[in-house]
Enzyme design. Structure first.
Site, PDB file in Angstrom:
ATOM      1  CG  ASN A   9       1.695  -4.325   9.644  1.00  0.00           C
ATOM      2  OD1 ASN A   9       1.655  -5.659   9.540  1.00  0.00           O
ATOM      3  ND2 ASN A   9       1.291  -3.685   9.706  1.00  0.00           N
ATOM      4  CE  LYS A  11       0.049  -3.080   6.452  1.00  0.00           C
ATOM      5  NZ  LYS A  11      -0.536  -2.255   5.941  1.00  0.00           N
ATOM      6  CG  HIS A  94      -2.095  -1.016  11.405  1.00  0.00           C
ATOM      7  ND1 HIS A  94      -3.228  -1.129  10.561  1.00  0.00           N
ATOM      8  CD2 HIS A  94      -1.065  -0.417  10.999  1.00  0.00           C
ATOM      9  CE1 HIS A  94      -2.375  -0.450   8.966  1.00  0.00           C
ATOM     10  NE2 HIS A  94      -1.517  -0.850   9.441  1.00  0.00           N
ATOM     11  CD  GLU A  96      -4.080  -2.223   7.180  1.00  0.00           C
ATOM     12  OE1 GLU A  96      -3.799  -3.748   7.168  1.00  0.00           O
ATOM     13  OE2 GLU A  96      -3.552  -1.583   6.234  1.00  0.00           O
ATOM     14  CD  GLU A 164       1.536   2.905   8.948  1.00  0.00           C
ATOM     15  OE1 GLU A 164       2.315   2.025   8.704  1.00  0.00           O
ATOM     16  OE2 GLU A 164       0.592   1.855   9.759  1.00  0.00           O
ATOM     17  N   GLY A 170      -0.169   1.112   1.531  1.00  0.00           N
ATOM     18  CA  GLY A 170      -0.851   0.468   0.000  1.00  0.00           C
ATOM     19  C   GLY A 170      -0.793   0.572  -1.311  1.00  0.00           C
ATOM     20  CB  SER A 210       3.908   3.853  -0.050  1.00  0.00           C
ATOM     21  OG  SER A 210       1.938   3.596  -0.428  1.00  0.00           O
TER      22      SER A 210
HETATM   23  P1  13P Z   1       2.725  -0.147   2.628  1.00  0.00           P
HETATM   24  O1  13P Z   1       3.860  -0.401   3.256  1.00  0.00           O
HETATM   25  O2  13P Z   1       2.276  -1.359   1.672  1.00  0.00           O
HETATM   26  O3  13P Z   1       2.252   1.183   2.539  1.00  0.00           O
HETATM   27  O4  13P Z   1       1.456  -0.580   4.249  1.00  0.00           O
HETATM   28  C1  13P Z   1       2.218   0.418   5.285  1.00  0.00           C
HETATM   29  C2  13P Z   1       1.754  -0.125   6.319  1.00  0.00           C
HETATM   30  O5  13P Z   1       0.478  -0.304   6.575  1.00  0.00           O
HETATM   31  C3  13P Z   1       2.454  -0.484   7.383  1.00  0.00           C
HETATM   32  O6  13P Z   1       1.914  -0.779   8.861  1.00  0.00           O
END
Ligand code: 13P
Length: 258
Positions: A9, A11, A94, A96, A164, A170, A210
């Site tokens: 992803n 983002k 997601h 976010e 997740e 992150g 992560s």
């Molecule tokens: P990270 O791998 O940067 O922690 O992000 C995970 C994520 O949100 C994947 O959709």
């Protein structure tokens, strides 16, 4: 037989030219790895270009979001029909999007339905916040998210779930393999109740939060975990390659691989 899957992803990262560069850096290496579905999810504006770049390669393409209406006066949105032409997967719900764009379980449910209607495979994300985890509410939160998102879906063909935990996204503070395995087992049992035992057994459930080339093996060794949804590490070609390679080594030839 669940084929393991690693999805990147990206983002809100990469311009079109950076996306081209990143795909070029990883394409050849990825084509040398067997038995793992490898998916990249660049921003919308790069999908058409990346689609051309990966023609004939082993890389599959996904989008990061979708709107649930087919077409019309929804300025700035992207419809299922537009995506169906471009890619195979779409990330839905997601954390976010839930956090910054007020996406509710009802909205994710509508988006999953809209995606499935045009044969896009949704990657539904679920996961709890840090305070919910610390209060021992993980099961309640994740179960509630699943109930809302999967309501009335019956046999959601091709649906993938990514667990997740928000506190792991992150932050560099991933869940342990055991923690992730336990919650993913719980998710599978819930899918069995909400859909069917067969849907649950066939469904790929990924871990995200992560994941890097340093901890990928820990997750892939767990029996319930069918792969990973990778954020930051998917923006580095060598990291992403290494995660896919480790997955292939551990899971690719197991009884549940291809
Ligand atoms: P990270 O791998 O940067 O922690 O992000 C995970 C994520 O949100 C994947 O959709």
């Amino acid at each position: 037989m669940r084929v393991p899957m690693i999805a990147g992803n990206w983002k809100m990262n990469t311009t079109v030219s950076e996306a081209i560069e990143l795909v070029n850096e990883m394409r050849q290496g990825l084509d040398q790895i067997d038995n793992v579905d490898r998916v990249i999810c660049p921003p919308f504006i790069s999908l058409a270009t990346v689609r051309e770049l990966i023609k004939g390669s082993s890389i599959k393409l996904g989008a990061q979001n979708i709107y649930f209406e087919e077409k019309g006066a929804y300025t700035g949105e992207i419809s299922p029909l537009m995506l169906a032409d471009l890619c195979e997967f779409v990330i839905i719900g997601h954390s976010e999007r839930r956090l910054y764009f007020n996406e509710t379980g009802e909205i994710t449910n509508k988006k999953i339905r809209a995606a499935l209607q045009v044969k896009l495979k949704p990657i539904l994300c679920v996961g709890e916040k840090l305070e919910e985890n610390e209060a021992g509410r993980t099961e309640k939160i994740v179960t509630g998210q699943l109930r809302a998102s999967l309501a009335g879906l019956g046999y959601p063909n091709g649906l993938i779930i990514a667990y997740e935990p928000i506190w792991a996204i992150g932050t560099g503070k991933a869940a342990t393999g055991e923690q992730a395995n336990e919650t993913i087992g719980l998710i599978r049992r819930n899918v069995a109740k909400l859909c069917s035992e067969k849907v649950a057994q066939d469904m790929r459930i990924l871990y995200g939060g992560s994941v890097t080339d340093a901890n990928a093996t820990e997750f892939m060794k767990q029996p319930e975990i069918d792969g990973a949804l990778v954020g930051g590490a998917s923006l580095k070609a060598n990291q992403f390659l290494s995660i896919v390679r480790q997955t292939s080594e551990i899971r690719g030839r197991s009884s549940r691989g291809v």
